[in-house]
Design a protein around this motif. Structure first.
Motif, mmCIF file in Angstrom:
data_model
loop_
_atom_site.group_PDB
_atom_site.id
_atom_site.type_symbol
_atom_site.label_atom_id
_atom_site.label_comp_id
_atom_site.label_asym_id
_atom_site.label_seq_id
_atom_site.Cartn_x
_atom_site.Cartn_y
_atom_site.Cartn_z
ATOM 1 N N SER A 156 0.828 -1.212 0.000
ATOM 2 C CA SER A 156 0.000 0.000 0.000
ATOM 3 C C SER A 156 0.862 1.262 0.000
ATOM 4 C CB SER A 156 -0.944 -0.010 1.212
ATOM 5 O OG SER A 156 -0.217 -0.153 2.425
ATOM 6 N N GLY A 157 1.977 1.257 0.739
ATOM 7 C CA GLY A 157 2.860 2.418 0.751
ATOM 8 C C GLY A 157 3.497 2.672 -0.600
ATOM 9 N N LEU A 158 3.933 1.603 -1.275
ATOM 10 C CA LEU A 158 4.578 1.781 -2.577
ATOM 11 C C LEU A 158 3.567 2.175 -3.659
ATOM 12 C CD1 LEU A 158 7.120 -1.181 -2.430
ATOM 13 C CD2 LEU A 158 7.608 1.257 -2.242
ATOM 14 N N VAL A 159 2.321 1.718 -3.515
ATOM 15 C CA VAL A 159 1.278 2.167 -4.448
ATOM 16 C C VAL A 159 1.030 3.665 -4.262
ATOM 17 C CG1 VAL A 159 -1.177 1.988 -5.015
ATOM 18 C CG2 VAL A 159 0.182 -0.075 -4.729
ATOM 19 N N CYS A 160 0.972 4.119 -3.001
ATOM 20 C CA CYS A 160 0.837 5.558 -2.737
ATOM 21 C C CYS A 160 2.027 6.324 -3.308
ATOM 22 C CB CYS A 160 0.711 5.812 -1.238
ATOM 23 S SG CYS A 160 -0.835 5.251 -0.496
ATOM 24 N N LEU A 161 3.212 5.733 -3.222
ATOM 25 C CA LEU A 161 4.403 6.367 -3.790
ATOM 26 C C LEU A 161 4.250 6.561 -5.291
ATOM 27 C CD1 LEU A 161 7.389 7.289 -3.784
ATOM 28 C CD2 LEU A 161 8.025 4.878 -3.970
ATOM 29 N N GLN A 162 3.728 5.539 -5.964
ATOM 30 C CA GLN A 162 3.559 5.655 -7.411
ATOM 31 C C GLN A 162 2.597 6.785 -7.772
ATOM 32 O OE1 GLN A 162 2.438 1.592 -8.387
ATOM 33 N NE2 GLN A 162 4.510 1.131 -9.083
ATOM 34 N N PHE A 163 1.521 6.934 -6.992
ATOM 35 C CA PHE A 163 0.578 8.022 -7.252
ATOM 36 C C PHE A 163 1.240 9.377 -7.008
ATOM 37 C CE2 PHE A 163 -2.800 4.756 -6.608
ATOM 38 C CZ PHE A 163 -3.431 4.927 -7.828
ATOM 39 N N ALA A 164 2.029 9.485 -5.936
ATOM 40 C CA ALA A 164 2.695 10.751 -5.639
ATOM 41 C C ALA A 164 3.703 11.107 -6.734
ATOM 42 C CB ALA A 164 3.395 10.667 -4.282
ATOM 43 N N VAL A 165 4.455 10.114 -7.210
ATOM 44 C CA VAL A 165 5.424 10.371 -8.280
ATOM 45 C C VAL A 165 4.706 10.774 -9.564
ATOM 46 C CG1 VAL A 165 7.150 9.281 -9.764
ATOM 47 C CG2 VAL A 165 7.199 8.879 -7.304
ATOM 48 N N PHE A 182 -6.541 3.811 -9.045
ATOM 49 C CA PHE A 182 -6.176 2.884 -7.978
ATOM 50 C C PHE A 182 -6.940 1.572 -8.121
ATOM 51 C CE2 PHE A 182 -7.039 1.064 -3.781
ATOM 52 C CZ PHE A 182 -5.745 0.837 -3.342
ATOM 53 N N LEU A 183 -8.232 1.663 -8.421
ATOM 54 C CA LEU A 183 -9.026 0.437 -8.574
ATOM 55 C C LEU A 183 -8.500 -0.405 -9.735
ATOM 56 C CD1 LEU A 183 -12.641 1.789 -7.968
ATOM 57 C CD2 LEU A 183 -11.250 0.402 -6.428
ATOM 58 N N TRP A 184 -8.165 0.258 -10.846
ATOM 59 C CA TRP A 184 -7.618 -0.474 -11.985
ATOM 60 C C TRP A 184 -6.256 -1.081 -11.631
ATOM 61 C CZ3 TRP A 184 -8.444 -2.618 -16.570
ATOM 62 C CH2 TRP A 184 -7.354 -2.868 -17.409
ATOM 63 N N ALA A 185 -5.387 -0.268 -11.025
ATOM 64 C CA ALA A 185 -4.038 -0.755 -10.714
ATOM 65 C C ALA A 185 -4.073 -1.853 -9.657
ATOM 66 C CB ALA A 185 -3.161 0.402 -10.245
ATOM 67 N N ALA A 186 -4.876 -1.635 -8.593
ATOM 68 C CA ALA A 186 -4.906 -2.602 -7.502
ATOM 69 C C ALA A 186 -5.611 -3.890 -7.914
ATOM 70 C CB ALA A 186 -5.593 -1.990 -6.288
ATOM 71 N N GLY A 187 -6.840 -3.751 -8.431
ATOM 72 C CA GLY A 187 -7.583 -4.943 -8.836
ATOM 73 C C GLY A 187 -6.886 -5.715 -9.930
ATOM 74 N N GLY A 188 -6.394 -4.988 -10.943
ATOM 75 C CA GLY A 188 -5.694 -5.661 -12.023
ATOM 76 C C GLY A 188 -4.402 -6.309 -11.565
ATOM 77 N N GLY A 189 -3.655 -5.607 -10.709
ATOM 78 C CA GLY A 189 -2.409 -6.191 -10.210
ATOM 79 C C GLY A 189 -2.639 -7.459 -9.420
ATOM 80 N N LEU A 190 -3.635 -7.448 -8.544
ATOM 81 C CA LEU A 190 -3.958 -8.656 -7.773
ATOM 82 C C LEU A 190 -4.361 -9.805 -8.698
ATOM 83 C CD1 LEU A 190 -5.998 -7.027 -4.857
ATOM 84 C CD2 LEU A 190 -3.680 -7.959 -4.723
ATOM 85 N N MET A 238 -0.844 -1.712 -14.623
ATOM 86 C CA MET A 238 -1.394 -2.127 -13.331
ATOM 87 C C MET A 238 -0.272 -2.116 -12.302
ATOM 88 S SD MET A 238 -3.738 -5.297 -14.672
ATOM 89 C CE MET A 238 -5.055 -5.046 -15.857
ATOM 90 N N SER A 239 -0.603 -2.418 -11.054
ATOM 91 C CA SER A 239 0.390 -2.379 -9.978
ATOM 92 C C SER A 239 1.217 -3.663 -9.964
ATOM 93 C CB SER A 239 -0.307 -2.187 -8.630
ATOM 94 O OG SER A 239 0.638 -2.276 -7.580
ATOM 95 N N GLY A 240 2.466 -3.548 -10.395
ATOM 96 C CA GLY A 240 3.346 -4.701 -10.311
ATOM 97 C C GLY A 240 3.659 -5.092 -8.880
ATOM 98 N N ILE A 241 3.643 -4.109 -7.991
ATOM 99 C CA ILE A 241 3.904 -4.388 -6.573
ATOM 100 C C ILE A 241 2.827 -5.291 -5.994
ATOM 101 C CG2 ILE A 241 4.035 -3.298 -4.297
ATOM 102 C CD1 ILE A 241 5.187 -0.827 -5.839
#
Length: 561
Positions: A156-165, A182-190, A238-241
């Motif tokens: 969750s912290g690194l996802v927030c980092l990506q949004f801030a960057v 976030f929904l696309w990145a999180a849901g798709g990444g999972l 999507m979120s690789g993390i």
């Protein structure tokens, strides 16, 4: 060649830190690694230039994958509410709160960079905490909560980092757009993480059924899974993390109990430990290696951070000014964590009272110490460092990312302050601390051992009855079955057995395990003598030594139960 030399130096330094850590047990190993890295950086005078994207790819996916793979799924289900509250709610609370505090302390640092710094400071490092307490002293339930928090708040912290960057690079930020992204990145990444592991597992299961297991190939394939999940998710925006975390958790839930995969499980555990230790160690050595250069640049970093120009900014003045801000940020992080943990505990206690469990929170003194331990245990470690070093160097062509050097300095300072602070305070706070529902693991293992012994007895009885009396060697089968059945009957405790008799039975089994262990060690000594005198071949020695190692590991565990 220079790159290979640097890699070998880093690996040797991590190995040396492991040796030093066995003798200097009071100093957290990350600090030893930082000190060794600083010595190398100062002696060589050659900085290591890190590619942020490559650094993120090499370190983050395998670390998150291994953490998720190893975390006990049962505890995650049992403590899921508490863990999610800390790993998601506290991260957002920290990013928003600490981000504004950092921007208020350092107005020269853009708000987007302040949020990025707060995002990389939100993940905690449960491995470092466990190393400080030596794996003992901390209540098991609290240990699982902190490990689960560290696992999920990394993501969750690194996802927030990506949004801030992204906000810093584009110069715009929309809550609605961020929510959809976030929904696309999180849901798709999972989903990508689950699909990758499921596909690999199905392919491997088919190969194992067809041709048998190959531990080396199976383990190597699994170690490549986090990189495959990460790259596939990033390719789809999507979120690789989260894909790496989902891959590890999915693998954790998949069965690996087939008898043909014993070697894979044993070797996989050892390989995972080695990789996790190496990657964490390399990150901290790299931090130390960067320190001499960072200290030399302290006046320039202080000017970038908005230090007052009342006089010449030499290194001591710059370090003092920056150090005060590091201390202020550490204090803000502790205060935010304390408030969130205290409020969460009050809410959970209120819910417990409504459900008719008024004593669930424990005594008042225990509650205060529990909140204090949870607050101090929020140390920052490898993921924080990896995250801040992954910040892009350039905002756009010819324009540097604003405040990157300031963020790296402050994040490094927070790590170097939080680690020794926790190492000094935790042993004192943990002394005699317990949580409701603790100390059930040993009894749980005894119950499980008894259930396994009963299953073994049933299978032996079936095998014994299946042997025809007229069959050849029927007497030998009967004798062997009866001897094994007697061995397993000693491991099954009668529920009606008196307490004294039960204690005596357990002690008898422990003594038997100690004697068996002494016998195994004597066999190993004799095997070593035969090998030294060339009475047996190397192949025979390795095969027999491996068998004795497995026996000793099993007997060593039996002495604990």
């Amino acid at each position: 060649m220079e790159t290979m030399t640097a890699v070998l130096i880093l690996l040797v330094t991590v190995a040396v830190s492991g040796i030093i850590g066995r003798f200097v047990t009071r100093v957290p190993q990350p600090l030893i690694q930082v000190a060794l890295g600083a010595a190398l950086g100062w002696a060589s005078g050659v900085p290591i230039i890190l590619n942020p994207d490559l650094f993120l790819l090499v370190f983050i996916p395998p670390l998150l994958f291994l953490d998720a793979w190893r975390f006990p799924a049962t505890e995650l289900r049992r403590l899921g509410g508490i863990i999610v509250t800390l790993a998601v709610g506290l991260v957002v609370f920290t990013v928003v709160g600490a981000g504004h505090v950092i921007h208020w302390l350092l107005p020269a640092v853009p708000l987007s960079t302040a949020f990025a710094l707060a995002a990389v400071l939100s993940p905690t490092d449960a491995v470092a905490v466990s190393g400080m307490t030596g794996g003992g002293g901390m209540p098991r339930r609290l240990k699982h909560i902190l490990e689960g928090e560290a696992l999920l708040n990394d993501a969750s912290g690194l996802v927030c980092l990506q949004f801030a960057v992204t906000a810093a690079l584009t110069g715009t930020f929309s809550i609605g757009g961020a929510a959809v992204a976030f929904l696309w990145a999180a849901g798709g990444g999972l989903l990508v993480g689950v699909i990758v592991v499921a596909a690999v597992h199905l392919a491997q299961s088919w190969i194992i059924r067809l041709r048998g297991d190959s531990p080396a190939a199976t383990i190597l394939t699994m170690l490549l899974v986090p990189f495959a999940a990460y790259l596939a998710a990033e390719h789809l925006d999507m979120s690789g993390i989260l894909a790496a975390v989902a891959a590890g958790m999915t693998l954790n839930l998949l069965p690996l109990e087939e008898s043909g995969q014993v070697a894979t499980r044993l070797q996989g555990t050892a390989v995972g430990d080695m990789i996790q230790f190496t990657l964490n160690g390399v990150i901290f050595v790299l931090l130390g290696w960067q320190l001499p250069g960072i200290l030399v640049q302290a006046p320039m970093i202080a000017m970038q951070a908005g230090a007052p120009h009342t006089g010449p900014m030499d290194m001591p003045v710059s370090l003092g000014w920056l150090g005060l801000h590091v201390a202020a940020i550490v204090g803000a992080l502790l205060a935010l964590r304390l408030v969130w943990v205290w409020l969460s505990l009050l809410v959970s206690r209120a819910i417990a009272q409504r459900r008719g469990r008024p004593g669930a929170g424990g005594p008042a003194g225990t509650t205060f110490r529990l909140v204090s331990v949870t607050t101090v245990s929020g140390v920052r470690g490898a993921v924080t460092l990896a995250g801040v070093l992954s910040l892009p160097v350039w905002l756009r062509e010819g324009v540097a990312f604003p405040g990157r050097d300031v963020a790296i300095f402050l994040a490094s300072g927070v790590i170097l302050v939080s680690l020794p602070m926790a190492s000094l305070m935790l042993p004192w706070l943990l002394r005699g601390l317990s949580m409701p529902g603790e100390d059930l693991t040993v009894e749980e293992e005894r119950v499980a051992e008894a259930a396994l012994a009963r299953a073994a007895l049933r299978r032996l009885e079936q095998a014994h009855q299946a042997v025809s009396p007229a069959a050849s060697e029927a007497d030998l089968y009967t004798e062997a079955a009866l001897r094994l059945m007697e061995f397993y009957r000693r491991q099954v405790e009668d529920p009606d057995m008196p307490v004294d008799a039960r204690v005596l039975s357990r002690r008898r089994l422990a003594i038997e395990a100690e004697l068996r262990l002494a016998a195994v060690r004597a066999k190993r000594d004799e095997l070593a003598r035969l090998h030294r005198t060339h009475a047996i071949s190397d192949e025979t020695w390795r095969r027999m030594m491996h068998s004795l190692d497995m026996m000793e590991a099993s007997l060593g565990r039996s002495r604990i139960l």
